[in-house]
Design an enzyme around this catalytic site. Structure first.
Site, short mmCIF file in Angstrom:
data_model
loop_
_atom_site.label_atom_id
_atom_site.label_comp_id
_atom_site.label_asym_id
_atom_site.label_seq_id
_atom_site.Cartn_x
_atom_site.Cartn_y
_atom_site.Cartn_z
N GLN A 202 0.90 -1.35 -0.09
CA GLN A 202 0.06 0.00 0.23
C GLN A 202 0.92 1.30 0.17
O GLN A 202 1.42 1.79 0.87
CB GLN A 202 -0.89 -0.10 1.20
CG GLN A 202 -1.69 -1.44 1.30
CD GLN A 202 -2.80 -1.16 0.34
OE1 GLN A 202 -3.57 -0.24 0.00
NE2 GLN A 202 -3.00 -2.63 -0.64
N ARG A 222 -4.51 5.04 3.35
CA ARG A 222 -3.94 5.76 2.18
C ARG A 222 -4.34 4.96 0.99
O ARG A 222 -4.86 3.90 1.12
CB ARG A 222 -2.29 5.69 2.44
CG ARG A 222 -1.75 4.16 2.43
CD ARG A 222 -0.50 3.93 2.87
NE ARG A 222 0.39 5.04 2.11
CZ ARG A 222 1.13 6.01 3.04
NH1 ARG A 222 0.81 6.12 4.26
NH2 ARG A 222 1.77 6.93 2.42
N GLY A 243 -11.70 3.94 3.24
CA GLY A 243 -10.91 2.74 2.59
C GLY A 243 -9.98 3.24 1.69
O GLY A 243 -10.06 4.49 1.37
N HIS A 244 -9.14 2.56 1.15
CA HIS A 244 -8.12 3.27 0.27
C HIS A 244 -8.42 3.74 -1.11
O HIS A 244 -9.47 3.12 -1.76
CB HIS A 244 -7.00 2.11 0.02
CG HIS A 244 -7.44 0.98 -0.63
ND1 HIS A 244 -6.33 -0.32 -0.70
CD2 HIS A 244 -8.54 0.05 -0.87
CE1 HIS A 244 -6.88 -1.30 -1.02
NE2 HIS A 244 -8.17 -1.20 -1.03
N ASN A 245 -8.05 4.82 -1.49
CA ASN A 245 -8.49 5.06 -2.79
C ASN A 245 -9.87 5.84 -3.00
O ASN A 245 -10.34 6.31 -4.29
CB ASN A 245 -8.25 4.22 -3.99
CG ASN A 245 -6.82 3.60 -4.23
OD1 ASN A 245 -6.29 2.49 -3.77
ND2 ASN A 245 -6.06 4.23 -5.06
#
Lengths: 347, 347, 347
Positions: A202, A222, A243-245
């Site tokens: 990540q 991230r 969450g990511h993105n």
């Protein structure tokens, strides 16, 4: 107007452009809701559902909307305004000035030599500032915060105690982060091979834009690759998960315990009720409203209001849930119709 | 009776007023559930659904209720009591004494000169105690806790590590706060003008009354104006969120991940199941029971049990959800009735 | 292959066994999703729903699956592989090497004399390691972590900052624990007598097996008696709650904000969607899939997929919820059938 120990109704009315009913010389020292007001409190009545509390109101005066100002019960001396909450925006700071932050690095903080800390910044005890961190003017870092390497934090941003910001995050100006929140956490991404979950590195970014406020104990991942972004002016309540993105549009409101799964993108000014959940990879249009506890598994159009699981148009959902409670009756009626049909056929 | 390394069934029976089946001289050194009991463990069987685990029970003896004491499988030597959990209240401390806390301020803690710390208090490393904080006798503050200015904490209260208590909070006596919990956090209140969210200053109080226990990573907001109150003797599990100005009645039970939004007030002895959510401004009557995951959007009467979203009477809800699964069948029956009616009209 | 500042498509293809479309000498320095790719990025396209982002893709090249490699829009130079995520497992470390951890105990950490710390371990500032703690080789303890007495942590395990591990916990090898997570917390167990809740001492163990990863701000309770176990290779997202005596089978996936109540045991390879909740004392079979937000109140068979509250077979639930939205229509049809029957009888 400077902060003071007390105010008169008259001075308060001047400050907010309201009018006084009764005695303008009444003095108050604090604010309180109607049901919890002591003798030195200006009691707030902004909502008719609390009118019943007026009977027992112990406050010395009432801050009330035009609409409710004629109610008989409660303190007769009143400050009447169009919007009591907007009035509080002005009045509260007069009695409760923001505590001033003393600039400087506490000797019990641990600062890496390569970090850039302006003299106007305030670093509390046991905070840890790692290599390459860059802080803007007047930044305040609470006790026991940990800012990992390479992160930048913009001017006038405040981190309450016990916050963690992972490496290489970007936090904007005038951001407020409450205690225990984690920013730039590794996202949840694995490739599963024969039942074993191998972690996708990540390595993406985490960007908190200007004027964002984040509640306590939130978690903002991230990007896996790419970035997670919390848009300018958005406000997150406590225990929110991003969450990511994910990209949260500017000026959005996320109430406590909301969860937004990876790669979902939301437009400007979206509102999400408490405990709502959004699965990953969705597009949520600008101005959409997600009801409390809604479980969103499909895209939502701009301006739409949804609720329930799976989330749908809010009114249709509530209507269907109301009819659901009548299902026992429907079953009986269908039974009766069938019996009747059988009887008729028998005749 | 002092804490010991081991106990005999006989001594344990004396301590709790139970009776022994089999050999009272059997010695045990720990407690375990039936399925996870080693040879030195007194295995607990309090619930019939675990009777199937008795076959493979490795414990040396069984702590069991009257109702289940005659089951054939499992250890033949048994301590029989009316309520095994009540017996554990007495027995567990005999083998597991509370670890004693050593009074004193660790040299790596940071204490403001104006804080009041009795010599009986224990302050762990890297804790931060700010100006004007007042601690009662025997208070224990865990490592890396941060207690902000003006907060008071009553006698015999224990804070586990990494807790944050915001300024001017009031924590009572014999309170237990688990790791990472945040008390007195700013509430979530904004006035929105042209899409921009301006923060209402959050200047109210946060009161944790005596004998409350709060789990890990919870968030308890302070009042906006007025106070947030957690009533005496209430128990909160992990990751619970309490909004500003909420009043939780005394002796209530809030299971993990519950969220209560701003200004809701609950009566005495309310129970809320895990992940239940209550919107703001509600009144929940004394003794009400809110089911796990329930979404409560209206007041609940005293003693009522509700579940579902939107939450309603628990039995009606479960019944309706059961019927819901029969909807495909109902649709078919209605189809058939309609076809029949058309055929009859055609005749 | 050592980590580098940049890669060519050709070298990347060699590393993952893919093929190049277009110019293999194109150089990239980072990875990004298609919609967020700058000129030095290899843009990832792994899912057809993002094909629409290709029009505006700013990346210099595309990492794409065989299935999608012929799409016309987007960068013409492409690295084509069977599974882009599996390719990232190999490629990302080439440009983003894991930051190396410098062994040693930071002077601002507080370590008890009786703790066992190998020279290969890295202890960050203000971490607290209590009496009797045993760390394995290469363990990394983040800043402001607190490891209470008697806990053991296996080799190569990483704790991010601000983590708390309660006394006598057992953490395995190659475990990753993200910031703010609490391990070995007292479980939520009370005996209620006349409305007062007396705490059952929580003296059981908490075992995190090898290769587990736990997200940020999670809470894992210790056993009351007996143990809580997170099985080897399981992955927990952020803000997950695990109650006392729970046993999570190996190689399971628990998405953010999941809650599992006390004593529930799950088999190997179970997947739980975000915000799902399981009540206590359940058995969940191996390979079961629990939908996002599902409320599970009964056992789930191996391999079964459930959703909704109360949770049931996923397909039936979704079908029933779809029909639910047609209830208004059903009601009208039943009304009409009844009217028709009355008219017929009147004839």
């Amino acid at each position: 107007m400077r902060a003071a120990d007390c105010l008169t109704l008259e001075r308060a009315a001047d400050a907010v452009g309201g009018r006084v009913l009764g005695d303008g010389d009444v003095v108050f020292r604090r604010f309180a809701p109607v049901h919890d007001a002591g003798p030195e409190a200006l009691a707030l009545l902004a909502d008719r559902r609390y009118a019943g509390d007026l009977e027992d109101c112990g406050g010395c005066a009432l801050l009330v909307s035009e609409e409710l100002c004629d109610l008989e019960a409660g303190p007769p001396d009143r400050l009447v305004v169009p919007d009591p909450y907007a009035a509080l925006l002005v009045l509260v700071p007069l009695l409760h000035p923001e505590p001033s932050v003393v600039p400087g690095v506490h000797p019990a903080a641990t600062i890496h030599d390569s970090a850039s800390i302006p003299v106007s910044a305030a670093i509390a005890p046991h905070a840890v500032i790692a290599a390459g961190v860059v802080l803007g003017e007047n930044v305040s870092i609470g006790a026991n915060c940990v800012i990992e390497r390479g992160t930048s934090i913009g001017a006038d941003t405040v981190l309450f105690p016990n916050v963690t910001v992972y490496a290489d995050s970007v936090v904007g100006k005038r951001v407020v982060v409450h205690a225990g929140t984690r920013i730039g956490v590794d996202g949840f991404g694995y490739v599963t091979e024969a039942g074993n979950h191998r972690k996708l590195p990540q390595v993406g970014g985490c960007v908190i834009e200007d004027d964002v406020e984040i509640g306590a104990n939130c978690t903002i991942d991230r990007g896996s690759i790419g970035r997670t972004v919390i848009g300018a002016g958005s406000k997150l309540d406590n225990l929110v998960h991003i969450g990511h993105n994910v990209q949260i549009g500017p000026r959005s409101i996320l109430v406590a315990q909301v969860g937004v799964a990876g790669s979902t993108r939301t437009g400007e000014g979206v509102a999400m009720g408490g405990q709502a959940g959004l699965v990953g990879h969705l597009r949520i249009g600008a101005g959409a409203r997600i009801g409390a506890q809604a479980g969103v598994i499909g895209d939502v159009a701009p301006g739409e209001t949804v609720s329930g699981y799976p989330a749908r148009d809010h009114r249709s959902y509530l209507k269907a849930m109301a009819l659901l409670m009548r299902l026992p009756e429907v079953m009986q009626r269908v039974d009766r119709l069938e019996r009747r049909a059988v009887e008729r056929d028998a005749r």
